[in-house]
Design an enzyme around this catalytic site. Sequence first.
Site, short mmCIF file in Angstrom:
data_model
loop_
_atom_site.label_atom_id
_atom_site.label_comp_id
_atom_site.label_asym_id
_atom_site.label_seq_id
_atom_site.Cartn_x
_atom_site.Cartn_y
_atom_site.Cartn_z
N THR A 13 19.62 -12.14 -0.43
CA THR A 13 19.34 -12.67 -1.78
C THR A 13 19.73 -14.15 -1.79
O THR A 13 20.70 -14.57 -1.15
CB THR A 13 20.11 -11.89 -2.86
OG1 THR A 13 21.51 -11.99 -2.61
CG2 THR A 13 19.68 -10.43 -2.90
N SER A 17 17.64 -21.04 0.00
CA SER A 17 18.39 -22.30 -0.15
C SER A 17 19.76 -22.18 0.51
O SER A 17 20.30 -21.08 0.65
CB SER A 17 18.57 -22.59 -1.66
OG SER A 17 19.34 -23.75 -1.86
N GLY A 20 22.09 -19.10 2.29
CA GLY A 20 21.13 -18.00 2.46
C GLY A 20 19.99 -18.38 3.39
O GLY A 20 19.60 -17.60 4.27
N SER A 138 34.09 -16.51 -2.07
CA SER A 138 34.44 -17.94 -2.09
C SER A 138 35.95 -18.06 -1.92
O SER A 138 36.69 -17.11 -2.24
CB SER A 138 34.05 -18.55 -3.45
OG SER A 138 34.73 -19.77 -3.67
N TYR A 151 34.06 -18.77 -12.61
CA TYR A 151 33.46 -18.64 -11.27
C TYR A 151 34.41 -17.93 -10.30
O TYR A 151 34.03 -16.98 -9.62
CB TYR A 151 33.11 -20.04 -10.74
CG TYR A 151 32.59 -20.06 -9.33
CD1 TYR A 151 31.31 -19.62 -9.02
CD2 TYR A 151 33.40 -20.52 -8.28
CE1 TYR A 151 30.83 -19.64 -7.71
CE2 TYR A 151 32.93 -20.55 -6.97
CZ TYR A 151 31.65 -20.10 -6.68
OH TYR A 151 31.19 -20.12 -5.38
P1 NAD Z 1 22.45 -22.73 -3.29
O1 NAD Z 1 22.39 -23.15 -4.71
O2 NAD Z 1 21.80 -23.55 -2.25
O3 NAD Z 1 21.95 -21.23 -3.14
C1 NAD Z 1 22.11 -20.26 -4.13
C2 NAD Z 1 20.96 -19.30 -4.02
O4 NAD Z 1 21.13 -18.23 -4.95
C3 NAD Z 1 19.64 -19.97 -4.33
O5 NAD Z 1 18.69 -19.52 -3.41
C4 NAD Z 1 19.32 -19.46 -5.73
O6 NAD Z 1 17.95 -19.38 -5.97
C5 NAD Z 1 19.92 -18.07 -5.65
N1 NAD Z 1 20.16 -17.50 -6.97
C6 NAD Z 1 20.97 -17.98 -7.95
N2 NAD Z 1 20.89 -17.20 -9.02
C7 NAD Z 1 20.02 -16.21 -8.72
C8 NAD Z 1 19.50 -15.11 -9.45
N3 NAD Z 1 19.87 -14.87 -10.70
N4 NAD Z 1 18.62 -14.30 -8.80
C9 NAD Z 1 18.22 -14.55 -7.55
N5 NAD Z 1 18.66 -15.57 -6.83
C10 NAD Z 1 19.54 -16.40 -7.42
O7 NAD Z 1 24.02 -22.61 -2.96
P2 NAD Z 1 24.84 -21.98 -1.75
O8 NAD Z 1 26.01 -22.86 -1.60
O9 NAD Z 1 24.00 -21.69 -0.58
O10 NAD Z 1 25.35 -20.63 -2.43
C11 NAD Z 1 25.17 -19.36 -1.90
C12 NAD Z 1 26.40 -18.52 -2.21
O11 NAD Z 1 27.53 -19.10 -1.56
C13 NAD Z 1 26.76 -18.42 -3.69
O12 NAD Z 1 27.11 -17.09 -4.01
C14 NAD Z 1 27.98 -19.32 -3.80
O13 NAD Z 1 28.84 -18.93 -4.83
C15 NAD Z 1 28.62 -19.12 -2.43
N6 NAD Z 1 29.55 -20.18 -2.05
C16 NAD Z 1 29.11 -21.45 -1.82
C17 NAD Z 1 30.04 -22.42 -1.46
C18 NAD Z 1 29.63 -23.84 -1.18
O14 NAD Z 1 30.51 -24.70 -1.06
N7 NAD Z 1 28.35 -24.15 -1.05
C19 NAD Z 1 31.39 -22.10 -1.36
C20 NAD Z 1 31.79 -20.80 -1.61
C21 NAD Z 1 30.87 -19.84 -1.96
#
Ligand code: NAD
Length: 250
Positions: A13, A17, A20, A138, A151
């Site tokens: 899921t 981006s 993922g 996270s 969050y």
């Molecule tokens: P990102 O914004 O690039 O990716 C997030 C993805 O989730 C996107 O593809 C978006 O379309 C999808 N998404 C969001 N809401 C959605 C919904 N309601 N239904 C379907 N898809 C949905 O950011 P990322 O950093 O790749 O984040 C991915 C995961 O990693 C998240 O759960 C985020 O909390 C976690 N995370 C990220 C970081 C960081 O520093 N980037 C750190 C800790 C945790």
Amino acid sequence: MGNKLEGKIAVITGGNSGIGLATAKRFVSEGANVFIFGRRQNEIDAGVSEIGKNVIGIQGDVSNLADLDRLFDVVKDQKGHLDILFANAGIAQFAPLGEISEEHFDKIFRINVKGLLFTVQKALPILEDGGSIILNASIGTSKGVGGSSVYSATKAAVRSFARTWTVDLKDRKIRVNAISPGPIDTPIFSSITQNEEQSELFKKNIINAVPMKRMGNPDEVAKVVSFLASDESSYVTGIELFVDGGLAQI
Ligand code: NAD
């Protein structure tokens, strides 16, 4: 890149981006067939063409249960079963205590907690016994980052799910693990801050706190997800694996 996921069927899921997408690319290069699920059709299409092969894109929202039903119906129709689920979709929005609105609370819990829970529950009928579930949490599970109370609470819930589901799914030999990334350079930072300048400042401050003195890149998380998805981690379940340059470890 090896073939440790040869022939495996995976759903990611938020696979269009950031973390993922990097994981989808890595899974495919390691031999898997991947379904990516995300909200915006144009971004799904772009992700599918970037991944290039052995990938199917499905549009939908993790907080909409009918969309999740459709996702797993398509996987069932196309491949018959599922081996790996990476429940990765999530959003990050910050508000300090005193400025938290009901909408802020409901939105983040709806996507990060409700959406993730039903993603996993609805996958179960087609998930093979012996399969692997990876939940994206996270460092917020264990660090107090200013403004992140809602969050971080959603991510603490996700970490908790990994413990309980390890027990709930043990008879089916399905392993459930959480990963906890530190600061990873993805588009998510633009949603935490108001503008590019603030985003750069936020990143600079975080980098200062990271022992490795840099942000991680999405493939550094993907490598860990691939480990947890594969037989290389066959005796690993219920854990929270940090991919944080040491940030939450010191
Ligand atoms: P990102 O914004 O690039 O990716 C997030 C993805 O989730 C996107 O593809 C978006 O379309 C999808 N998404 C969001 N809401 C959605 C919904 N309601 N239904 C379907 N898809 C949905 O950011 P990322 O950093 O790749 O984040 C991915 C995961 O990693 C998240 O759960 C985020 O909390 C976690 N995370 C990220 C970081 C960081 O520093 N980037 C750190 C800790 C945790």
